[in-house]
Structures are given as C-alpha cells and as structure tokens.
Write an enzyme that holds these catalytic residues in place. Structure first.
Site, PDB file in Angstrom:
ATOM      1  N   GLU B 121       0.843  -1.211   0.000  1.00 14.12           N
ATOM      2  CA  GLU B 121       0.000   0.000   0.000  1.00 14.12           C
ATOM      3  C   GLU B 121       0.876   1.258   0.000  1.00 14.12           C
ATOM      4  O   GLU B 121       0.593   2.225  -0.713  1.00 14.12           O
ATOM      5  CB  GLU B 121      -0.900   0.027   1.251  1.00 14.12           C
ATOM      6  CG  GLU B 121      -1.771  -1.219   1.396  1.00 14.12           C
ATOM      7  CD  GLU B 121      -3.258  -0.910   1.364  1.00 14.12           C
ATOM      8  OE1 GLU B 121      -3.628   0.035   0.650  1.00 14.12           O
ATOM      9  OE2 GLU B 121      -4.010  -1.628   2.031  1.00 14.12           O
ATOM     10  N   GLU B 141      -4.035 -10.133   2.622  1.00 12.48           N
ATOM     11  CA  GLU B 141      -5.126  -9.861   3.577  1.00 12.48           C
ATOM     12  C   GLU B 141      -6.255 -10.872   3.499  1.00 12.48           C
ATOM     13  O   GLU B 141      -6.857 -11.246   4.508  1.00 12.48           O
ATOM     14  CB  GLU B 141      -5.693  -8.442   3.354  1.00 12.48           C
ATOM     15  CG  GLU B 141      -4.786  -7.318   3.824  1.00 12.48           C
ATOM     16  CD  GLU B 141      -3.770  -6.881   2.768  1.00 12.48           C
ATOM     17  OE1 GLU B 141      -3.573  -7.623   1.778  1.00 12.48           O
ATOM     18  OE2 GLU B 141      -3.165  -5.806   2.939  1.00 12.48           O
TER      19      GLU B 141
END
Lengths: 229, 258
Positions: B121, B141
């Site tokens: 990210e 995730e």
C-alpha cells in the site's frame, strides 16, 4: 468549397482526406501566427463537411520543434494579469484559445492522424497527443523539454503523457526534459506504429482510408489492433 | 545548495534523515519491517519531516533485506477486540498515504525482498516504484478474511486494471518483480544490490537541475491528471504554465512588472 490560404500551414484535401502540414521552415516552430491560423483551419475543417479524415504532419524533415519560447514568454508577460505578489489573476486569452483548439481537434468526429518524422518537441508533441492516432518514422525524436527552460508543458502534455504512459514515465520525461526515441514512444503507448520514414505519409493515407469508413473514437483500440499491428 | 546530513529521527520504528536535498524514510523494524498500525508514521510527524523547504525528493525504503511485510493483522484484530475505533485508525492510515501521494515533490519507493499488504500500500502511494529483481509482492489480507484497507484495492485497480487487480487481491498469491512490472505495479527492476543507490541517484538526476518551483508545478499538474477531468486538468496546466512563464520572463528581463 475553397480551402483558405494560410501563411504557416498548408492544407490540402484529396478524396475526403485532409493533409494539414505545419509549414514554417526549417523546423516548423509554432509561433503566435501558427496558433491563430491553426484554430481557424480547425474551425474551417469542422464546418466544411468535406473532410472525412485529417492527417497532421510537418512540411519537410520535421514535424515541429514546438513553440517559439522567447516570443511566447514576451507575449505572456505582456498579457498576463497578476496581483502585486505576482500571483496570476487571468490567463491571456490567446493561451486559452490554444488549448481550446487542441480540445476541438480531439473532439472532431473524423479520424485525426499525426504522421511524425524528425523532431516533435514541446507543444508539437502536445498537438500530436491530441490527435486520435500517431504514426511515426523510425528516426523520430520526441520530448517535452519545457522544464529545462524553467517552464512546464502547458497545453495538456502532462495530462496526456500521464494518462497514456503512467505517472513514472511522465514524471521522468517532464522533469528531466530529455528526448526519447520512436521505439520508446511505441513501448510506452505514445505512438501507435513506427514505420520507415520514406513510407510514413503513404502509411498515414492508407490508414486514414481504412479507419474513416466507420470511425468512432471509442473504437480507437480496435482500429489499432486491426490496421496497425 | 548542499546540506550536511541532518541527524536521523525515529518514531514507531520509522526513521527519517535528509541527505543533500533528498529525504529518506526508512521502515526500520527488521527483519521484515512489520508496521505497528495503519498510520505507520503519525501524520503530524510526517508533515513536519516533509515540510523542509529545500527538500526536492523522497525515497521510501526498508531496513535490511526487505521493504516491508506489512501490518501484523493480529495487532489489528487485537485493536478490534479492545474496541479501539478501527475505522478511525484506518482513516488515519489512509490520510498518511494520501499525504505521500499528494506531495508536490517526487516520492520513490525503493523495494527489495518482500513488499506485502501495508508495505505494498505504501509503495503504491509513491510516485515511482523501483524494485530489486528478487522483490516479491502480495496482498495477503484475504487469507485472514479481510482486504487491503488503505486504498490498495483502488490504487492497484488504477494501475493494473480490473482482472489483474482482482486476481492479486482475491488470490492473496505472491508475484515476482517481472510479473509486478508487467502489471504496472513497478516501474523499474534493477540489480538486487543496487536498489537504494539506483533509486537515490535516480531522484537526484531527476531534480538536481530544476528549481523547486518547476518541480512543484510539474507534480501539481500530474496530480491534476489523476484527479480532475481532462478539461479541468488542461485549464490548470495552462494556468500553471502561465505562472512559470511570467516568472521566467521577469527573471530574464531582470526586473518585475506588475
């Protein structure tokens, strides 16, 4: 309909295909008169009704070396309105008209094909980026050198480069102001096809004849696949 | 203008130093450089660090062999158990990444080893990604029943397109440097021993001959290209050009006219 005469542009129409050549030898620099005439010529082309495709190229060896920087700086300095701190309050009208011309070019309902040989720098590359298709000669040289004059591209060049080739490529080319080759341009989605320069104009006419049959801008990718790969 | 090395500052295992006019933000929790929380560096601290007016670029990197393994999801789940406001935490994390993305000087992520989850990210919020040939990327995730939550779904979609972003996020699988470049998640691949040097030199070459006004103008215009409509972005680009042109004309004339 009679095609008007221009001093910095040559415009001819043959079997529905228009050829607009930038014509200020030797490098076809885009001066104030060019931008004025280019706007007029586009207006004429869009209203005339006889153009079914438009090829944009440079007369002679080069597409164009771009705007004449000293003249442009002088005109802007004389026409820009700023406050006491130097903050810009009003963009000179001639500059707004320039980018409106580029937007008009892109919004034409006929295919617009830039055929690029030699140098294609600064505003000239911006002009090419607002064409629907770009063909170039093997030796063509591209670049947005504005940053090396303490300026930045001002006619949508950064917007177009970023959307076509991504942030990293745009950032590097614009900040460094360095030139890049036809091969680089092809690899980063900036030109659609590279051909030997001797057959460039012929290739542009051939492509124009194919694509003008049922041109719709949203089918751009399809035409490139079908006719240029 | 040459500045001597400012002393290094550290907060939450994130280090900051300035070399010449380039800031270096290091994820400094080796070996995997796990991040403690979504706002891995407090926004106020980051704002303070990035506000030096001579700074011309920023490099983000990881200490040691890896960029970052991302956040420890157990920490996140513990926060949820402890009824900390997770939404607020994530909001803070997103604000940090938005601050990085919106900086008007170039930010390069120099990536080697693993670049997972929150690490990816951070990399995606940077303007340019340079990675080592041995770098590995993933959004793991989904294996814990969640998804990237700091804008990673949007940023990977913008760069890779729907099918490839979907595969990356939904599979949780690792991809190598080559695949990441193919997906436009990284811009350059370099020798694994040269990532930091290459990235630092790249930033210096990009900025050394340019005054900060020009760098800021270019970054602003490129930000508009991502966030405004074409008509608005073009109008702004012409305005930005015009401001530079007025300043340059006056500089060349050696005097000001108002």
């Amino acid at each position: 309909m009679k095609i008007p005469a221009y001093s910095t542009i040559r415009l001819v129409l043959d079997e529905g295909i228009g050829l607009l050549e930038l014509n200020s030898p030797p490098s076809n620099a885009m001066n104030m008169e060019f931008f004025r005439e280019f706007g007029e010529a586009l207006y004429f082309i869009s209203l005339c009704g006889e153009f079914r495709a438009l090829i944009i190229s440079g007369h002679g060896r080069h597409y164009s070396s771009g705007a004449d920087v000293p003249v442009l700086l002088k005109e802007i300095n004389e026409n820009a309105v700023t406050d006491k701190t130097g903050k810009l309050l009003h963009i000179p009208d001639f500059l707004s008209k320039n980018y409106e011309s580029f937007l008009l070019l892109e919004s034409l309902s006929i295919p617009v094909i830039s055929a690029i040989r030699g140098v294609c720098l600064g505003s000239a590359l911006e002009l090419a980026l607002f064409s629907h298709f770009r063909l170039c000669g093997e030796e063509a040289v591209f670049g947005l050198p504005e940053a090396s004059f303490n300026l930045a591209p001002g006619l949508g060049g950064m917007y177009k480069l970023c959307s076509m080739s991504g942030l990293a490529f745009a950032l590097e080319r614009v900040l460094k102001g360095s030139t890049f080759s036809a091969e680089d341009a092809l690899n980063h989605g900036i030109v659609d096809k590279v051909v030997p320069k001797k057959v460039l104009i012929q290739a542009a006419y051939d492509f124009a004849r194919q694509v003008m049959q049922d041109f719709r801008v949203e089918k751009r990718g399809l035409y490139i696949k079908k006719y240029l790969s | 203008m040459i500045h001597l090395n400012d002393s290094m500052e550290t907060i939450n295992k994130i280090s900051w130093e300035i070399r010449n006019d380039i800031g270096i933000l290091t994820l400094d929790n080796p070996p995997e450089n796990y991040l403690f929380q979504p706002d891995f560096v407090p926004l106020d601290t980051l704002k303070k660090w990035t506000s030096y007016d001579y700074l011309k670029g920023i490099m983000i990197c990881g200490a040691g062999k890896h960029f970052s393994g991302g956040g420890k999801l157990e920490n996140l789940f513990r926060m949820i158990r402890d009824r900390e406001d997770i939404n607020e935490k994530m909001g803070k994390g997103k604000a940090v990444l938005e601050h990085i993305e919106n900086l008007d000087i170039p930010v390069i992520a120099a990536i080697q080893g693993i670049c997972f989850g929150g690490g990816l990210e951070i990399a995606l919020a940077s303007h340019i990604r340079i990675c080592a040939e041995n770098a590995l990327f993933a959004f793991p995730e989904v294996n814990q029943g969640v998804i990237p939550g700091l804008g990673g779904t949007v940023r990977s979609y913008m760069k890779s397109g729907f099918p490839r972003a979907m595969k990356l996020i939904l599979s949780g699988d690792m991809i190598n440097a080559e695949d990441a470049q193919e997906m436009h998640l990284v811009d350059f691949i370099v020798n694994k021993h040269k990532v930091f040097d290459h990235s630092f030199t790249f930033l210096q070459k990009l900025t050394r001959d340019r005054p900060l006004t020009v760098i800021n103008a270019v970054m602003k215009a490129l930000k508009n290209a991502r966030s405004l409509s074409m008509e608005e972005a073009m109008k702004e680009e012409t305005r930005i050009f015009c401001e530079l042109a007025v300043a340059e004309a006056r500089r060349r004339n050696g005097s000001g006219k108002q």
